[in-house]
Design a protein around this motif. Structure first.
Motif, PDB file in Angstrom:
ATOM      1  N   ILE A 119      43.712  -1.136 -11.358  1.00  0.00           N
ATOM      2  CA  ILE A 119      43.682  -1.925 -10.215  1.00  0.00           C
ATOM      3  C   ILE A 119      45.360  -1.748  -9.942  1.00  0.00           C
ATOM      4  O   ILE A 119      46.132  -2.072 -10.802  1.00  0.00           O
ATOM      5  CB  ILE A 119      43.426  -3.370 -10.432  1.00  0.00           C
ATOM      6  N   ILE A 120      45.662  -1.453  -8.583  1.00  0.00           N
ATOM      7  CA  ILE A 120      47.197  -1.658  -8.024  1.00  0.00           C
ATOM      8  C   ILE A 120      47.045  -2.895  -7.062  1.00  0.00           C
ATOM      9  O   ILE A 120      46.056  -2.834  -6.240  1.00  0.00           O
ATOM     10  CB  ILE A 120      47.297  -0.207  -7.289  1.00  0.00           C
ATOM     11  N   VAL A 174      42.432  -0.822  -5.204  1.00  0.00           N
ATOM     12  CA  VAL A 174      43.691  -1.138  -4.744  1.00  0.00           C
ATOM     13  C   VAL A 174      43.649  -2.346  -3.646  1.00  0.00           C
ATOM     14  O   VAL A 174      42.945  -2.294  -2.765  1.00  0.00           O
ATOM     15  CB  VAL A 174      44.164  -0.007  -3.804  1.00  0.00           C
ATOM     16  N   LEU A 175      44.615  -3.535  -4.050  1.00  0.00           N
ATOM     17  CA  LEU A 175      44.608  -4.487  -2.914  1.00  0.00           C
ATOM     18  C   LEU A 175      45.883  -4.584  -2.499  1.00  0.00           C
ATOM     19  O   LEU A 175      46.867  -4.759  -3.164  1.00  0.00           O
ATOM     20  CB  LEU A 175      44.161  -5.741  -3.783  1.00  0.00           C
ATOM     21  N   ASP A 223      37.870   1.317  -4.620  1.00  0.00           N
ATOM     22  CA  ASP A 223      37.754   0.404  -3.355  1.00  0.00           C
ATOM     23  C   ASP A 223      39.096   0.076  -2.928  1.00  0.00           C
ATOM     24  O   ASP A 223      40.005  -0.218  -3.994  1.00  0.00           O
ATOM     25  CB  ASP A 223      36.927  -0.897  -3.622  1.00  0.00           C
ATOM     26  N   VAL A 224      39.393  -0.168  -1.665  1.00  0.00           N
ATOM     27  CA  VAL A 224      40.773  -0.139  -1.172  1.00  0.00           C
ATOM     28  C   VAL A 224      40.560  -1.354   0.035  1.00  0.00           C
ATOM     29  O   VAL A 224      39.992  -1.126   1.018  1.00  0.00           O
ATOM     30  CB  VAL A 224      41.336   1.040  -0.480  1.00  0.00           C
ATOM     31  N   ASN A 225      41.265  -2.414  -0.284  1.00  0.00           N
ATOM     32  CA  ASN A 225      41.206  -3.434   0.680  1.00  0.00           C
ATOM     33  C   ASN A 225      42.511  -4.165   1.007  1.00  0.00           C
ATOM     34  O   ASN A 225      43.463  -4.134   0.298  1.00  0.00           O
ATOM     35  CB  ASN A 225      40.209  -4.580   0.270  1.00  0.00           C
ATOM     36  N   SER A 226      42.687  -4.889   2.186  1.00  0.00           N
ATOM     37  CA  SER A 226      43.884  -5.997   2.401  1.00  0.00           C
ATOM     38  C   SER A 226      43.340  -7.077   2.637  1.00  0.00           C
ATOM     39  O   SER A 226      42.357  -7.582   3.051  1.00  0.00           O
ATOM     40  CB  SER A 226      44.478  -5.789   3.744  1.00  0.00           C
TER      41      SER A 226
END
Length: 308
Positions: A119-120, A174-175, A223-226
């Motif tokens: 996780i980043i 990635v968050l 998965d990539v989210n903001s």
């Protein structure tokens, strides 16, 4: 979006440190999850790190705060102590997100110490709400170097490791702590450009990274989210602003964002990749709709955060 000096006693049990609602604990086991976060010495990033540590995550932090700030308490070392007190494993990586070698070293060190990167969390961010004429170009460069370039470079450098983690079934993610790019009708809202163009460009640059990464990593299992707070958050930096002590009375604590991050990363919110979410949306999706306990002062009308 800013960082606070608040910390919790080192001898407190994990659940007391985080106060985690049972609804946000999803089906993804975060025990031993290998997390690399930019910043995190204080404020929202610190709260997220401690919340994840309460579920057994390993947290590496890339931050410059090797020694105490004269006005803002907390260093990367005290943050790691809090992570370990919460039940996780901590790793302090003293470095500058603006320095390429430090970013590469942070990823390599996390890989070496934890055995990989799952996780980043792109948390580090600089803020200056000056208008165009009033904004010093050094401050402009600082925001864009940290917010945009730093987020891009850390994510880019970690991509091979995230793909490996996803291939191993480790729910790589990635968050990024950045706002939605558009309003509910899918339009750019010109007011934010008019109020503080330099900062708006820098935060939207972080969000564009989420959009691009989610597309490029589509089908890889990453998965990539903001994530963005729906209301003002009580941080030391806000309190230090003129009128800040009064402002934070109409804010929520950093725990609301930390718990939303936990719900998202644990799978409790059931979201797909490539989304721009507020803490309220994530917690509601996880089954937590009463957010009154997160208020700094109960009964006060909350101040909405910017970009919403």
């Amino acid at each position: 979006m800013t960082e606070s000096a608040a910390s919790t006693p080192a001898d407190a049990p994990a659940d007391a440190l985080t106060g985690i609602p049972a609804e946000i604990l999803g089906d993804r086991d975060l025990d031993g999850a290998r997390v690399l976060m930019s910043g995190g010495s204080r404020g929202i990033g610190h709260a997220i790190a401690v919340a994840l540590a309460g579920r057994g995550a390993h947290i590496a932090m890339l931050a410059k705060t090797d020694t105490p700030h004269p006005k803002l308490a907390g260093t990367v070392h005290s943050a790691v102590s809090d992570v370990e007190a919460a039940g996780g494993r901590g790793l302090a990586i003293v470095g500058d997100l603006r320095e390429d070698a430090d970013v590469v070293r942070a990823v390599e060190t996390t890989e070496a110490e934890f055995g990989g990167v799952d996780i980043i969390i792109n948390n580090a961010s600089a803020i200056d709400l000056s208008t165009i004429e009033a904004l010093d170009m050094k401050r402009y460069d600082l925001m864009h170097d940290i917010n945009v370039r730093g987020t891009f470079h850390l994510s880019k450098t970690a991509m091979p490791h995230l793909r490996e983690a996803a291939a191993a079934g480790r729910h790589a993610q990635v968050l990024t702590l950045s706002p939605p790019l558009t309003d509910a009708e899918g339009r750019l809202d010109p007011q934010w450009f008019g109020r503080h163009l330099g900062y708006t460009m820098a935060k939207y640059g972080m969000s564009m990274t989420t959009l691009g990464l989610s597309q490029e990593l589509s089908g890889t299992g990453v998965d990539v989210n903001s994530l963005w707070p729906a209301t003002l958050i009580d941080t030391a930096a806000i309190r230090a602003m003129p009128g800040g002590e009064e402002m934070v009375r109409a804010a929520r604590t950093p725990a609301v964002v930390a718990h939303a991050a936990l719900a998202l990363l644990s799978g409790a919110a059931g979201r797909r990749s490539g989304e721009f979410l507020t803490d309220e949306q994530v917690l509601a999706a996880a089954g937590v709709e009463d957010l009154s306990d997160y208020a700094v002062e109960h009964g006060r009308e909350l101040i909405p955060d910017i970009f919403l």
